[in-house]
Structures are given as structure tokens and as C-alpha cells.
Design a protein around this motif. Sequence first.
Motif, PDB file in Angstrom:
ATOM      1  N   UNK A 144       6.191   5.585 -33.250  1.00 25.64           N
ATOM      2  CA  UNK A 144       7.116   5.139 -34.279  1.00 25.64           C
ATOM      3  C   UNK A 144       8.104   4.129 -33.701  1.00 25.64           C
ATOM      4  N   UNK A 145       8.645   4.429 -32.510  1.00 29.90           N
ATOM      5  CA  UNK A 145       9.588   3.514 -31.865  1.00 29.90           C
ATOM      6  C   UNK A 145       8.916   2.193 -31.526  1.00 29.90           C
ATOM      7  N   UNK A 146       7.652   2.257 -31.050  1.00 30.16           N
ATOM      8  CA  UNK A 146       6.925   1.036 -30.698  1.00 30.16           C
ATOM      9  C   UNK A 146       6.642   0.190 -31.929  1.00 30.16           C
ATOM     10  N   UNK A 147       6.206   0.836 -33.018  1.00 30.17           N
ATOM     11  CA  UNK A 147       5.887   0.096 -34.237  1.00 30.17           C
ATOM     12  C   UNK A 147       7.134  -0.501 -34.874  1.00 30.17           C
ATOM     13  N   UNK A 148       8.247   0.217 -34.826  1.00 30.06           N
ATOM     14  CA  UNK A 148       9.502  -0.315 -35.370  1.00 30.06           C
ATOM     15  C   UNK A 148       9.931  -1.548 -34.568  1.00 30.06           C
ATOM     16  N   UNK A 149       9.834  -1.460 -33.242  1.00 32.37           N
ATOM     17  CA  UNK A 149      10.216  -2.593 -32.391  1.00 32.37           C
ATOM     18  C   UNK A 149       9.309  -3.793 -32.641  1.00 32.37           C
ATOM     19  N   UNK A 150       8.004  -3.538 -32.746  1.00 32.21           N
ATOM     20  CA  UNK A 150       7.060  -4.625 -32.981  1.00 32.21           C
ATOM     21  C   UNK A 150       7.257  -5.234 -34.359  1.00 32.21           C
ATOM     22  N   UNK A 151       7.500  -4.393 -35.346  1.00 32.43           N
ATOM     23  CA  UNK A 151       7.723  -4.905 -36.699  1.00 32.43           C
ATOM     24  C   UNK A 151       8.968  -5.789 -36.740  1.00 32.43           C
ATOM     25  N   UNK A 152       9.988  -5.407 -35.978  1.00 34.82           N
ATOM     26  CA  UNK A 152      11.215  -6.206 -35.943  1.00 34.82           C
ATOM     27  C   UNK A 152      10.944  -7.599 -35.359  1.00 34.82           C
ATOM     28  N   UNK A 153      10.129  -7.641 -34.300  1.00 34.35           N
ATOM     29  CA  UNK A 153       9.786  -8.928 -33.680  1.00 34.35           C
ATOM     30  C   UNK A 153       9.026  -9.815 -34.668  1.00 34.35           C
ATOM     31  N   UNK A 154       8.028  -9.250 -35.340  1.00 35.06           N
ATOM     32  CA  UNK A 154       7.223 -10.021 -36.280  1.00 35.06           C
ATOM     33  C   UNK A 154       8.047 -10.457 -37.495  1.00 35.06           C
ATOM     34  N   UNK A 155       8.897  -9.555 -37.990  1.00 37.15           N
ATOM     35  CA  UNK A 155       9.727  -9.893 -39.143  1.00 37.15           C
ATOM     36  C   UNK A 155      10.714 -11.002 -38.797  1.00 37.15           C
ATOM     37  N   UNK A 156      11.270 -10.973 -37.583  1.00 40.03           N
ATOM     38  CA  UNK A 156      12.199 -12.030 -37.162  1.00 40.03           C
ATOM     39  C   UNK A 156      11.492 -13.378 -37.106  1.00 40.03           C
ATOM     40  N   UNK A 157      10.247 -13.405 -36.618  1.00 37.11           N
ATOM     41  CA  UNK A 157       9.487 -14.650 -36.576  1.00 37.11           C
ATOM     42  C   UNK A 157       9.213 -15.156 -37.987  1.00 37.11           C
ATOM     43  N   UNK A 158       8.906 -14.220 -38.894  1.00 40.44           N
ATOM     44  CA  UNK A 158       8.620 -14.601 -40.271  1.00 40.44           C
ATOM     45  C   UNK A 158       9.881 -15.103 -40.977  1.00 40.44           C
ATOM     46  N   UNK A 159      10.998 -14.436 -40.731  1.00 37.43           N
ATOM     47  CA  UNK A 159      12.252 -14.819 -41.386  1.00 37.43           C
ATOM     48  C   UNK A 159      12.805 -16.144 -40.870  1.00 37.43           C
TER      49      UNK A 159
ATOM     50  N   UNK B 166       3.131 -28.630 -42.675  1.00 34.89           N
ATOM     51  CA  UNK B 166       3.296 -27.550 -43.653  1.00 34.89           C
ATOM     52  C   UNK B 166       2.092 -26.622 -43.618  1.00 34.89           C
ATOM     53  N   UNK B 167       0.884 -27.175 -43.469  1.00 35.40           N
ATOM     54  CA  UNK B 167      -0.315 -26.345 -43.417  1.00 35.40           C
ATOM     55  C   UNK B 167      -0.320 -25.474 -42.168  1.00 35.40           C
ATOM     56  N   UNK B 168       0.076 -26.050 -41.031  1.00 38.91           N
ATOM     57  CA  UNK B 168       0.113 -25.273 -39.787  1.00 38.91           C
ATOM     58  C   UNK B 168       1.115 -24.130 -39.900  1.00 38.91           C
ATOM     59  N   UNK B 169       2.276 -24.407 -40.483  1.00 30.27           N
ATOM     60  CA  UNK B 169       3.302 -23.373 -40.643  1.00 30.27           C
ATOM     61  C   UNK B 169       2.841 -22.295 -41.622  1.00 30.27           C
ATOM     62  N   UNK B 170       2.196 -22.716 -42.717  1.00 34.48           N
ATOM     63  CA  UNK B 170       1.728 -21.751 -43.713  1.00 34.48           C
ATOM     64  C   UNK B 170       0.694 -20.808 -43.110  1.00 34.48           C
ATOM     65  N   UNK B 171      -0.191 -21.338 -42.266  1.00 39.84           N
ATOM     66  CA  UNK B 171      -1.217 -20.505 -41.648  1.00 39.84           C
ATOM     67  C   UNK B 171      -0.590 -19.459 -40.735  1.00 39.84           C
ATOM     68  N   UNK B 172       0.376 -19.884 -39.919  1.00 36.64           N
ATOM     69  CA  UNK B 172       1.031 -18.917 -39.027  1.00 36.64           C
ATOM     70  C   UNK B 172       1.729 -17.834 -39.833  1.00 36.64           C
ATOM     71  N   UNK B 173       2.327 -18.226 -40.946  1.00 35.08           N
ATOM     72  CA  UNK B 173       3.017 -17.243 -41.784  1.00 35.08           C
ATOM     73  C   UNK B 173       2.025 -16.245 -42.387  1.00 35.08           C
TER      74      UNK B 173
END
Length: 232
Positions: free
Chosen positions: A170-185, A216-223
Motif C-alpha cells: 500500500x505504501x509503495x503504490x501510494x508513493x508510485x501513484x503520487x509520482x505518476x500523478x505529479x507527472x500528469x499534473x 502536442x502529439x508527443x505530449x498527448x501520447x505520454x499523457x
Amino acid sequence: VAPGSSHGYDEARQQLVVVAAAPYGAGEQAFISYGGASNGSLLLGGGFALRRNRFDAVEVTLTAKCDARRWLLLMMLAPEAPPPSQEEPPNFEYLQAPDQEQLRDGPKPFVTRHLLTAANPLPPALLAYVRAERLSDVELEAYEKKAKAAGTPLWEALRSPAPLDAALDLAALVALRRVLADKLDAYPTTAEQDEAFLDKAEPDAGAAHETAPLPAEAAAARRRWLATALRA
């Protein structure tokens, strides 16, 4: 032309060699493949991007504290290297791995790179390294003893799809989700805005050249892959 089949680097000659993929005649147009490259790589190296690129990926860099005690664990967590292939880029790479001599001066950063793709939005190696990074020294000692009693190396337990411990996962998934969400935001626009913008920019059927906004296409794909990883 199969991905990556038309060219390669000749170590002996220190040259990039392009090989004909078909018997071309004089004056006939020849084609090459850029291999398993993401839109970001194509945009930087070739000045173009694909509307839908199956090789698109999001890079996640993970830094863990490495000391003499954790060194073997972090080295052994790496996935087994797949057979060399120009079609699929490697989804794991050591970026910084100190040796034991360097660790005599104290802990050093241990940096790994992971690629998130449509086929593999949450690589097992990424989760394994996040699990290891979340272990305190006390927890590391306890899990080492538990793994030894079970006759299993700790790195195999951390790489297993089954959680080593519910609280740790749970701690690992929360930490990983935070990293991914920060990149997305960090993107200034939403995924819906990007897709709508790209749909409007689609070229006419009779257009001679692709006119889609490439960054824009490159950014959309990463998102897209970040959002897929968050749902994984």
C-alpha cells in the motif's frame, strides 16, 4: 519495413549502416525504419511524430538510497535482460549504480530508468524497486529474516506479483501513484483538450503533407500512458 530492420550501428567501422530491405531499382524510393522509438525520440531525432505510435512510452526515473547492505538487493531486483531486439526498446536501465568500493564513503544514489508502455503500464521491476525503496532499515532486517526462513531471496519476494506485505505494498503504490500523478499534473492542458486539438489538426484526406502539431502529439501520447499506469 519491419521496425529496426533497415539500419544498425557497425561497431567495427564506427558507422551507422543502412541496409536495403528490398531490391530497389535505380531512382526508386527507398524506405527505412526508425525502430522502436517513441514520439519524443522521433521528434527530437527526426523532426516528426506519428498520430498513433505503438512504441510510445513514458520514462520514470527512480532514485533509491544505496548502502553496502542494500547494494546486492538493488542489483538483483533488475529484471532479466530480454534477447537483443531493435524492435522493442529496453524497458529497464541502470542510470547510476555505485560499486561496493564507492559505498565505503557512505550511501550513494542508485538510479534506475523504467519505461511505461501501453502493453506494460506498470512494469514489475518498477514496483519492485519502489517496494525496496520504502523499506526502512528495521523493516529490511525483518523481511530478510522472513525470506531466509522461507528459503527465498528477498529480491525474489519483492519481484513477485503477490504482495510481500499488504501495508508495504500500500505504501509503495501510494508513493508510485503520487509520482505518476505529479507527472500528469505538470502538463498545462488536459488529455481531453489535447485530443480535441489533435483531432482538429488532422490533415485532409488529399493533403500532401502531415500537418499535425507534433509536440502536442508527443505530449498527448505520454499523457495516455501515464493515465493508463494510474489505472493499473
